[in-house]
Write a protein that holds these residues in place. Structure first.
Motif, short mmCIF file in Angstrom:
data_model
loop_
_atom_site.label_atom_id
_atom_site.label_comp_id
_atom_site.label_asym_id
_atom_site.label_seq_id
_atom_site.Cartn_x
_atom_site.Cartn_y
_atom_site.Cartn_z
N GLN A 159 -2.10 3.20 -10.47
CA GLN A 159 -3.03 2.66 -11.46
C GLN A 159 -3.41 1.24 -11.06
N ASN A 160 -4.69 0.96 -11.03
CA ASN A 160 -5.18 -0.37 -10.65
C ASN A 160 -4.60 -0.82 -9.31
N ARG A 161 -4.56 0.14 -8.37
CA ARG A 161 -4.13 -0.12 -7.00
C ARG A 161 -2.67 -0.57 -6.90
N GLU A 162 -1.84 -0.11 -7.81
CA GLU A 162 -0.41 -0.36 -7.69
C GLU A 162 0.37 0.77 -8.35
N ASP A 186 -8.92 8.02 -8.42
CA ASP A 186 -8.23 7.08 -7.53
C ASP A 186 -7.92 7.69 -6.17
#
Length: 443
Positions: free
Chosen positions: A194-197, A273
């Motif tokens: 989520q949100n690149r992490e 994603d």
């Protein structure tokens, strides 16, 4: 307000120096509990006013209550999952091949941390009492017996407790990192990208394999493939497709409870994603854990380019796919990329020269999964088998005829025959019989 005697002041100074001397294990003190402990030492060292001392001790106690863990055992847990240069290299390299300077730094840190570990709640409470003689003795966090027993089961924790010098445990600690990993993956089993992490999922779906019936052949294939992954053999990416509510997602999520203690980790990646999949893959490379990347309800529109990132992961590129990662995806569609009749070649001058190649690429995308497991709609016999199994697990005692009559009513009036419908029916029936044992009826 009284003051600490010079000997106790020297002890506080010593602990502060030990904490400041850490070379590679600084991270064990950066979270709230560690910071509360260091702040209490600072307040004691300054011999601050009584309110500051009580607040500082209260903050430490509050953190112990949040973590349900006393300070010494919390410190052990932080060491066992520490993410630092020593632990990162130890999980990928044999101990004898580690740089000697790195081993020496870890040994030095372990000696420092042992001093902090030996600073018990009883000792801190006594120091508070000495500073503020008129106050009530500070409440000490007492570890619950069941939690103590659980911690004692960990071999490394037992070893550290018995050792006079923690520096002697450095090789055992390296072996622990090599077996169980470090950082986020040592602390949790389920994650969401989520949100690149990676975000830990504190309460993963509790579904277990024992709750799932029907589709036994598909389950056996999936279990066998997962066993390949855990054993270090090449495992296939798997597409589970078929009717809605047939238990495709539940089957994947149940693998976590079946194999989590053997190093399996589950990472959920939303379709939106998928473009980040190459980044996710590189984060997982080289760790001792085995990973299932879980993509639920997978399908693509005709102009959706995100499937290209998944295609790279499934087929590979110049960078080899790590052997500890597979993709398990579910879909209600056999052909994952939506196709229209207008996509097919028409005798017009503006058509693509090799139009059939484009059509073939769309239709064959699902073939890039090594295994495809098909979940057909449940027939009445399979549906009722699911109902009987779930009802038995729920402790429902109805005669067979009534249970089946109600189950079929439910399927007709609601979502049809499926594993999801069976679960919804049994959940409803359990609550109904508990609250309305005589007059309850399905609506």
């Amino acid at each position: 307000m009284s003051s600490l005697n010079p000997q106790l002041i020297a002890q506080v100074h010593f602990l502060q120096r030990q904490a400041a001397s850490l070379l590679v294990y600084q991270s064990v003190l950066t979270e709230a509990m560690g910071q509360a402990f260091l702040n209490l030492l600072a307040v004691l060292e300054r011999e601050s006013n009584p309110l500051d001392c009580l607040r500082a001790y209260g903050c430490l106690f509050h953190q112990q209550a949040i973590h349900q863990n006393c300070w010494p055992d919390y410190l052990i847990a932080q060491i066992m999952r520490a993410n630092n240069p020593f632990s990162q290299q130890a999980q990928q390299t044999d101990f004898q091949d580690l740089p000697s300077s790195l081993i020496a730094a870890a040994q030095s840190d372990l000696q420092c941390l042992q001093s902090l570990y030996n600073c018990s709640g009883e000792q801190l409470s006594q120091w508070i009492q000495q500073l503020i003689p008129s106050s009530e003795p500070a409440v000490i966090w007492q570890q619950e017996p069941d939690l103590v027993d659980k911690i004692e089961e960990l071999p490394l924790r037992t070893q550290l407790k018995k050792l006079e010098n923690w520096a002697d445990a450095v090789e055992g600690l390296a072996a622990h990192y090599r077996q169980f990993g470090v950082g986020l993956f040592a602390a949790s089993q389920a994650f969401r990208w989520q949100n690149r992490e990676l975000i830990s999922i504190s309460h993963p779906d509790p579904v277990h394999l024992g709750q799932l019936v029907g589709y036994e052949s598909q389950r056996q294939v999936l279990l066998k493939n997962t066993e390949f992954l855990l054993a270090g053999y090449p495992a296939q990416n798997v597409l589970l497709y078929g009717s809605r509510g047939s238990g495709k997602s539940s089957l994947i999520k149940a693998l976590l409870h079946q194999y989590g203690d053997r190093g399996l980790r589950l990472i959920e990646v939303a379709k939106s994603d998928l473009k980040d999949l190459p980044v996710v893959i590189e984060l997982l490379r080289g760790t001792p854990h085995k990973f299932i990347i879980f993509v639920d309800d997978l399908s693509f529109e005709e102009d959706d380019d995100t499937f290209k990132a998944l295609k790279v992961v499934l087929e590979g590129n110049l960078t080899a796919r790590p052997q500890n990662v597979v993709v398990y995806a579910t879909s209600n569609r056999r052909h994952l990329v939506r196709e229209y009749f207008t996509d097919r070649p028409q005798p017009r001058d503006i058509d693509e020269v090799q139009a059939w190649d484009t059509v073939s690429e769309k239709l064959s995308f699902s073939d890039r999964f090594g295994l495809t497991l098909t979940f057909e709609p449940a027939n009445q016999q399979t549906y009722l088998k699911m109902v009987h199994h779930l009802a038995a697990l729920a402790g429902i005692r109805l005669n067979r005829e009534e249970l089946e009559f109600r189950a079929l009513q439910w399927a007709t009036r609601h979502n049809g025959r499926s594993g999801r419908s069976a679960r919804q029916f049994v959940d409803f029936l359990s609550a109904e019989l508990a609250l309305f044992p005589v007059h309850g009826s399905l609506s």
